[in-house]
Design a protein around this motif. Structure first.
Motif, PDB file in Angstrom:
ATOM      1  N   LEU A   1       0.937  -1.309  -0.093  1.00  0.00           N
ATOM      2  CA  LEU A   1       0.266  -0.035  -0.082  1.00  0.00           C
ATOM      3  C   LEU A   1       1.114   1.094   0.628  1.00  0.00           C
ATOM      4  N   PRO A   2       0.816   1.847  -1.035  1.00  0.00           N
ATOM      5  CA  PRO A   2       1.441   3.376  -0.826  1.00  0.00           C
ATOM      6  C   PRO A   2       0.792   4.716  -0.389  1.00  0.00           C
ATOM      7  N   LEU A   3       0.951   4.423   0.777  1.00  0.00           N
ATOM      8  CA  LEU A   3       0.603   5.490   1.268  1.00  0.00           C
ATOM      9  C   LEU A   3       0.812   6.720   1.697  1.00  0.00           C
ATOM     10  N   ALA A   4       1.803   7.070   1.135  1.00  0.00           N
ATOM     11  CA  ALA A   4       2.412   8.212   0.924  1.00  0.00           C
ATOM     12  C   ALA A   4       1.899   9.100  -0.516  1.00  0.00           C
ATOM     13  N   LEU A   5       2.344   8.001  -1.513  1.00  0.00           N
ATOM     14  CA  LEU A   5       1.710   8.421  -2.555  1.00  0.00           C
ATOM     15  C   LEU A   5       0.052   8.784  -2.861  1.00  0.00           C
ATOM     16  N   MET A   6      -0.470   7.742  -2.221  1.00  0.00           N
ATOM     17  CA  MET A   6      -2.685   8.350  -1.968  1.00  0.00           C
ATOM     18  C   MET A   6      -2.679   9.169  -1.029  1.00  0.00           C
TER      19      MET A   6
ATOM     20  N   PRO B   1      -3.153   5.088  -7.591  1.00  0.00           N
ATOM     21  CA  PRO B   1      -1.393   4.773  -7.192  1.00  0.00           C
ATOM     22  C   PRO B   1      -1.375   3.239  -6.922  1.00  0.00           C
ATOM     23  N   TYR B   2      -2.592   2.773  -6.227  1.00  0.00           N
ATOM     24  CA  TYR B   2      -2.188   0.873  -5.249  1.00  0.00           C
ATOM     25  C   TYR B   2      -3.276   0.708  -6.666  1.00  0.00           C
TER      26      TYR B   2
ATOM     27  N   ALA C   1      -0.248  13.839 -12.603  1.00  0.00           N
ATOM     28  CA  ALA C   1       0.499  14.370 -12.118  1.00  0.00           C
ATOM     29  C   ALA C   1       0.830  12.981 -11.346  1.00  0.00           C
ATOM     30  N   THR C   2      -0.549  12.862 -10.760  1.00  0.00           N
ATOM     31  CA  THR C   2      -0.431  10.953  -9.667  1.00  0.00           C
ATOM     32  C   THR C   2      -0.078   9.798 -10.283  1.00  0.00           C
TER      33      THR C   2
ATOM     34  N   GLY D   1      -7.462  -3.927 -14.939  1.00  0.00           N
ATOM     35  CA  GLY D   1      -9.085  -3.813 -14.710  1.00  0.00           C
ATOM     36  C   GLY D   1      -9.433  -2.281 -13.123  1.00  0.00           C
ATOM     37  N   LEU D   2      -8.603  -2.787 -12.400  1.00  0.00           N
ATOM     38  CA  LEU D   2      -8.952  -2.279 -11.110  1.00  0.00           C
ATOM     39  C   LEU D   2      -8.907  -0.613 -11.833  1.00  0.00           C
ATOM     40  N   ASN D   3      -7.427  -0.556 -11.861  1.00  0.00           N
ATOM     41  CA  ASN D   3      -7.386   0.721 -12.649  1.00  0.00           C
ATOM     42  C   ASN D   3      -8.587   1.327 -13.210  1.00  0.00           C
ATOM     43  N   THR D   4      -8.874   0.873 -14.054  1.00  0.00           N
ATOM     44  CA  THR D   4      -9.949   1.410 -15.053  1.00  0.00           C
ATOM     45  C   THR D   4     -11.595   1.796 -14.693  1.00  0.00           C
ATOM     46  N   VAL D   5     -11.928   0.884 -13.015  1.00  0.00           N
ATOM     47  CA  VAL D   5     -12.426   1.101 -12.177  1.00  0.00           C
ATOM     48  C   VAL D   5     -12.694   2.366 -11.343  1.00  0.00           C
TER      49      VAL D   5
END
Length: 667
Positions: free
Chosen positions: A27-32, A434-435, A65-66, A442-446
């Protein structure tokens, strides 16, 4: 006796199961957190100033940017984001200009916009084929040009591009190091170095077990990540003391990795107390240094002695003392590389591929009664991004993900259309990006679909009732990509896997040539280890480029393995063809371990390189290269040992036996 190593990529798993299985990234907490704040603040400022139209474009820039943000030093992170967002802003300027100055008449407008987007698509595709950064910039150039040609314009019309740059700059500022980031553990390079040492420890613990090959692949991935965070130093810009020290510790890890690869190939485990040393080195790295004791064990083979020497050199380096590592500075980057690749045959071919799909998509949107024609070229740009794996799987995943994303958006808008609530939901979606991107396309698209639709809703463009046509747009775009970007340009192994295998074989050949060029063998294994004969922290001198030839070979092998993995997740016939190349990939990976073991035999066993053995391996590599170029995969696996390697026998001789067995029967 250790059990037979298992191949970490099991071809028996159905292709559709591979395609649907998500990864499990940390889990990229800083990026999130950075992503959520970067989206929420521009939208909130737009609401407070009653200029939500500008806030939406600033939020769009923050989102782009994200999408290109990474946990890496600022001098790498800022150029990565800047190159992508500058291309995005340029695309937005092109798109908004097309919309503002469009000619009269529906057909004329469609032709002008279609022609402009097709030209942008060619540039986008050619740029995308130059590498990861070019891929991000090329995709966003086309995506923003498509969005700008159809989204409601801000006033003045040219304000959209500067607002995108402002939103992206805010995301960059959020990631700048603060006072607390001066701690060693806060440096992403330090964390990556510690992760590499941890992976080395896991590999040593798994020597002689079925998990050994998988552990080594994880170790290679960690070293690849660290290498990306430590680009070659600029000849005219001095590096900071911290960077110099991290680079030295990285080079020490490379030496230990070579020894571990030789032991993995030879099925030679090490005592648990020795396998635990890299983990203690990782903890010391996180603390900023410290003493780490290496057990006084009795290495009885050249590879074990090489590991002992490498671990002691790494301990000295982590403690802040000088240690001879037998390495040289990394080669400088080639300033002409981007220009040559931008005009290469592959780049032009990919540019034509994207341009054809955009032209067909533009013609379809002009002929069909679609309410938001820009959604089709935008989807084509996302699906045809070259470094995200199979186009077929992306097209299918994009369609399914859009259906789910539209359903989520419709459900949200049926509950509330309050702008502040939608701002919070958009921030939540971008925080998940990011996650989701690392887990599955597919999850990225959702996640991305609700975020894009909510931004359009905030911009005053459409309501929930108009979102379902986006499913039709996405299906149409995916069909265009499958027909004109996939079937006409089939992504078979000859286009993706085979070139990677040729590169890996060439890199291994260069690594082997460097190893066999050595003429100064070190002390023999088993010799009395007095202070005069046992080099506690000195690695025998090697050709200056060997460490980077070895690193290049391991990275090329990792790229080839990744292409095989992606090919196995495609439907037949591509999946079956990828499966036939799997034994070759495994054989080349094992050869890299054999060359590492041979290097240890030369340095610490007193062996003189045998030209006949070297010629056998070179001939086998030449035959593999010719088979890949002729699209003739071997049909049988390489011979694998059933017992640990006898250190009295040449490692290269046994490697030649394995390769000749692989090449004995080819289709």
């Amino acid at each position: 006796m250790p059990s037979r190593p298992a191949d970490p990529v099991q071809p028996s798993i159905p292709w559709w199961a591979r395609a649907a299985r998500p990864a499990r990234p940390p889990l990229p907490l800083a990026l999130m957190v950075r992503a959520a704040v970067g989206m929420a603040v521009p939208l909130a400022l737009g609401l407070l100033t009653h200029r939500l139209d500008l806030g939406v474009f600033a939020g769009l820039g923050a989102m782009h940017a994200t999408m290109n943000d990474r946990v890496e030093p600022t001098r790498l992170r800022a150029p990565r984001i800047a190159s992508a967002v500058l291309a995005s802003a340029l695309g937005m300027l092109i798109g908004t200009a097309l919309q503002e100055f469009r000619p009269q008449g529906f057909l004329t407008t469609a032709l002008v916009i279609g022609a402009a987007l097709t030209a942008a698509a060619f540039v986008s595709g050619a740029l995308s084929a130059t590498g990861p950064r070019g891929s991000a910039a090329g995709m966003l150039l086309l995506v923003s040009a498509a969005l700008g040609s159809g989204m409601p314009l801000a006033r003045p019309w040219w304000a959209a591009a500067p607002m995108m740059l402002a939103g992206a700059a805010f995301v960059v500022l959020l990631g700048l190091p603060r006072r607390g980031h001066r701690r060693p553990r806060a440096d992403p390079r330090t964390r990556a170095l510690a992760a590499a040492y941890d992976a080395l420890g896991r590999t040593l613990a798994d020597l002689g077990t079925p998990q050994g090959a998988t552990s080594r692949q994880v170790l290679t991935a960690r070293l690849n990540q660290l290498q990306d965070l430590l680009p070659p130093p600029h000849p005219r810009v001095p590096e900071s003391p911290r960077t110099v020290r991290i680079r030295r510790m990285y080079e020490a890890a490379l030496a230990a990795t070579e020894a571990a690869s030789g032991l993995l190939w030879a099925w030679r485990p090490v005592p648990p107390e020795v396998a635990a040393v890299p983990g203690r080195l990782a903890r010391a790295v996180e603390r900023g240094g410290g003493e780490v004791a290496v057990p006084d064990w009795q290495p009885d083979t050249p590879s074990r002695l090489a590991l002992d020497v490498a671990l002691r050199a790494a301990a000295e380096t982590v403690a802040g003392r000088e240690a001879a590592l037998g390495t040289a500075p990394p080669p400088p980057p080639d300033p002409w590389r981007l220009r040559v690749r931008l005009l290469s045959r592959g780049s032009v071919r990919y540019g034509l591929r994207v341009a054809l799909c955009i032209a067909v998509g533009s013609a379809a949107t002009a002929a069909l009664p679609l309410s938001k024609s820009y959604w089709v070229p935008m989807t084509i740009a996302f699906v045809l991004k070259p470094d995200l794996g199979s186009v077929f799987l992306r097209a299918v995943s994009r369609s399914i993900g859009t259906v789910l994303g539209v359903a989520v958006t419709a459900g949200v808008l049926s509950l509330t259309t309050d702008t502040w609530a939608l701002t919070a939901i958009a921030a939540l979606c971008v925080a998940l990006l990011p996650y989701a991107t690392a887990a599955h396309y597919g999850l990225n698209t959702v996640v991305m679909t609700p975020m894009a639709l909510i931004l359009l809703q905030l911009g005053g463009q459409s309501g929930a009732a108009e979102f379902w046509p986006r499913v039709l747009d996405t299906v149409l775009a995916s069909a265009v990509v499958l027909l004109f970007g996939y079937l006409l340009w089939p992504e078979r192994p000859r286009h993706r896997i085979e070139p990677r295998l040729v590169d890996a074989a060439a890199a291994l050949r260069a690594y082997l040539a460097s190893v066999t060029a050595q003429t100064r063998p070190g002390p023999a294994a088993g010799a009395p280890r007095t202070p005069a004969t046992r080099p506690t922290t000195t690695i025998p001198e090697a050709p200056v480029a060997e460490v980077w030839l070895r690193r290049t070979a391991y990275r090329a092998l990792a790229d080839a393995r990744q292409e095989v993995r992606q090919g196995l997740a495609e439907p037949p016939p591509t999946g079956r063809l990828a499966e036939r190349w799997l034994p070759t990939t495994a054989a080349l990976e094992r050869l890299s371990g054999a060359v590492a073991a041979y290097a240890a035999q030369i340095r610490y066993g007193g062996r003189v390189p045998d030209p006949a053995e070297v010629d056998r391996v070179r001939q086998a590599l030449d035959e593999l290269t010719a088979a890949a170029r002729a699209h003739r995969p071997p049909t049988r696996p390489a011979a694998r040992p059933t017992r640990p390697h006898d250190p009295a026998r040449s490692a290269l001789g046994r490697a030649a036996d394995e390769l000749e067995t692989l090449l004995a029967d080819r289709s």
